[in-house]
Design a protein around this motif. Sequence first.
Motif, short mmCIF file in Angstrom:
data_model
loop_
_atom_site.label_atom_id
_atom_site.label_comp_id
_atom_site.label_asym_id
_atom_site.label_seq_id
_atom_site.Cartn_x
_atom_site.Cartn_y
_atom_site.Cartn_z
N ASN A 231 23.25 39.76 20.45
CA ASN A 231 23.32 38.64 19.79
C ASN A 231 24.39 37.92 20.66
O ASN A 231 24.04 36.30 20.45
CB ASN A 231 23.93 38.59 18.25
CG ASN A 231 23.07 39.61 17.28
OD1 ASN A 231 21.59 39.63 17.57
ND2 ASN A 231 23.26 39.78 16.34
N ARG A 300 24.02 38.38 13.06
CA ARG A 300 22.77 37.99 12.81
C ARG A 300 22.44 36.62 13.99
O ARG A 300 23.36 36.21 14.43
CB ARG A 300 22.78 36.70 11.53
CG ARG A 300 21.36 36.01 11.46
CD ARG A 300 21.61 34.88 10.13
NE ARG A 300 21.41 35.90 8.75
CZ ARG A 300 21.40 35.21 7.98
NH1 ARG A 300 21.36 33.90 7.60
NH2 ARG A 300 21.14 36.11 6.66
N TRP A 302 21.34 34.13 16.50
CA TRP A 302 21.88 32.61 16.26
C TRP A 302 20.67 31.81 15.61
O TRP A 302 20.78 30.90 15.21
CB TRP A 302 22.43 32.09 17.31
CG TRP A 302 21.66 31.71 18.39
CD1 TRP A 302 21.44 32.59 19.68
CD2 TRP A 302 20.80 30.55 18.89
NE1 TRP A 302 20.54 32.16 20.59
CE2 TRP A 302 20.36 30.79 19.79
CE3 TRP A 302 20.79 29.32 18.04
CZ2 TRP A 302 19.39 29.99 20.59
CZ3 TRP A 302 20.04 28.38 18.72
CH2 TRP A 302 19.25 28.66 20.02
N LYS A 304 18.42 32.56 13.43
CA LYS A 304 18.27 32.70 12.37
C LYS A 304 19.05 31.73 11.26
O LYS A 304 18.89 31.70 10.00
CB LYS A 304 18.16 34.21 11.95
CG LYS A 304 17.24 34.82 12.48
CD LYS A 304 17.09 36.40 12.16
CE LYS A 304 15.67 37.19 12.55
NZ LYS A 304 15.72 38.70 12.15
N ILE A 315 24.21 37.24 5.09
CA ILE A 315 24.61 38.11 6.26
C ILE A 315 25.13 39.45 5.24
O ILE A 315 24.73 40.68 5.76
CB ILE A 315 25.61 37.76 7.07
CG1 ILE A 315 24.88 36.74 8.00
CG2 ILE A 315 26.32 38.89 7.87
CD1 ILE A 315 26.01 35.98 8.78
N ASP A 318 22.04 41.10 3.82
CA ASP A 318 21.08 41.73 4.93
C ASP A 318 22.05 43.12 5.33
O ASP A 318 21.00 43.99 5.73
CB ASP A 318 20.89 41.06 5.83
CG ASP A 318 20.00 39.70 5.75
OD1 ASP A 318 19.24 39.83 4.55
OD2 ASP A 318 20.13 38.76 6.17
N THR A 319 23.19 43.19 5.48
CA THR A 319 23.95 44.22 6.06
C THR A 319 24.04 45.33 5.21
O THR A 319 23.94 46.43 5.62
CB THR A 319 25.32 43.80 6.57
OG1 THR A 319 25.18 42.62 7.52
CG2 THR A 319 26.23 44.94 7.27
#
Length: 488
Positions: A231, A300, A302, A304, A315, A318-319
Amino acid sequence: MLDHGAPPPSPARPTPPPSGTAAGPMRRKPVERLVEEGGQGEGGRLRRSLGLWQLTMISIGATLGTGIFVVLGEAVPDAGPAVTLSFVIAGLTALFSALSYAELAGTIPVAGSSYSYAYATMGELVAWVCGWCLVLEYGVSVAAVAVGWGEYLNELLDGTIGVTIPDALSAPPGDGGIFNLPALIVVLLAMVFLLGGARESARANTVMVAVKIAALLLFCVIGVQGFRSGNYENFMPLGMAGVSAAGATLFFSYIGFDAASTAGEEAKNAQRDLPRAIMLSLVIVTALYVLVAAVAVGARPWQKFDGSEAALAGIMKDTTGDAFWGTVLAAGAVIAIASVVLTVLYGQTRILFAMSRDGLVPKVFSRVHPKTGTPRANTVIVSLFCGVLAAAIPLGQLADATSIGTLFAFALVNVAVVVLRWTRPDMPRTFRVPLSPVLPALGLLFCLWMMGSLDAVTWVVFGVWMAAGLVFYFSYGYRRSRLATPEK
């Protein structure tokens, strides 16, 4: 740099007499008189009960709030992974002004912050303009921050008990609401703490600051589990222009570090602790911002970050694949915003206290309750005004104008520190801005640059606000100033 001794006096530079000699709006209030009157109000005195730790927490509480919880969604699309660099640039910009604040806070340890510094160096009219800017910065920002509190409260209620407050009672007018009840509630809660005394409200703020720091550190611990080095491969996709644009946006996340300077008359050892609190709070906040941004971008891509106001909660979800952690972060945001409301409301009341003592606003704002040692009437009036403003009035461009008011006050502080160095080189200073006047000049230029980047509508609102302030000054404060009528 800390300086425990005073430089020898320089006979080549002018030293003002013990009382101001300038007539009219340019009359200055001597530093000695400012310090001598410290804490004295109508019918009582403020109590000196705050140490270094409490002062530092006041500045962190006023700074570390909605910014870090919502700002990434706005800044990352501009800078990409280099948003961490944008935070550093914004922090350095704030540092220039923080250095000037630290020197003046140690030299003139009173409640008025930059208003009092301007009064001692540039005269009453400039001080009034500065104080009027601070009313805009503190008062309106309390209302603006309180509006956002209801949004996070709803998210927390939804994640815990599955119930939310209807939009009509939880959104500001213009955004689908009629009356923002949560905004009024959080301001009134802050008022209750402040009425109990500076020490008690400082203790409550310290607990809230600890909770929100813990929430951000929890985000880092969880978010780093989803860290992907890829990322960061295209570190600066939009070039330095994108980094600078994001930095200008992020600068306003640092507003509030000066809050400790409003507590100058309630600090146990103001000359020693105020400079340290200002600098320490800025270091802690910058470190947290950079750490959170680094973890967020690593977890994440960038691209998004699409302007979402709940990027950190997303975040975490999602994690872990569990919405529970998003709810935990919402709880941290609720406490974080409440802490901002408490500390900024405190700062507003103390600035009006100083202006009232000087005769520029009505005496009711400097009336001190003998039992609690607080300006009780001041606190109630300001709280009710800010609460109603947040609950019932669309803020619009008025809220945006808080930025320009803040930058104008910062600019004046950078000028004031140079003026006081020139006119009073003999004064003891517990902290000295290094490389003066170079760093204060840089602070001034950065403030002017950021003011110039604001849109025309904001300037119009600011102009109207300033015009109203000048009308009030010349119709009320000019004649009632204690420098004009010392017998009163």
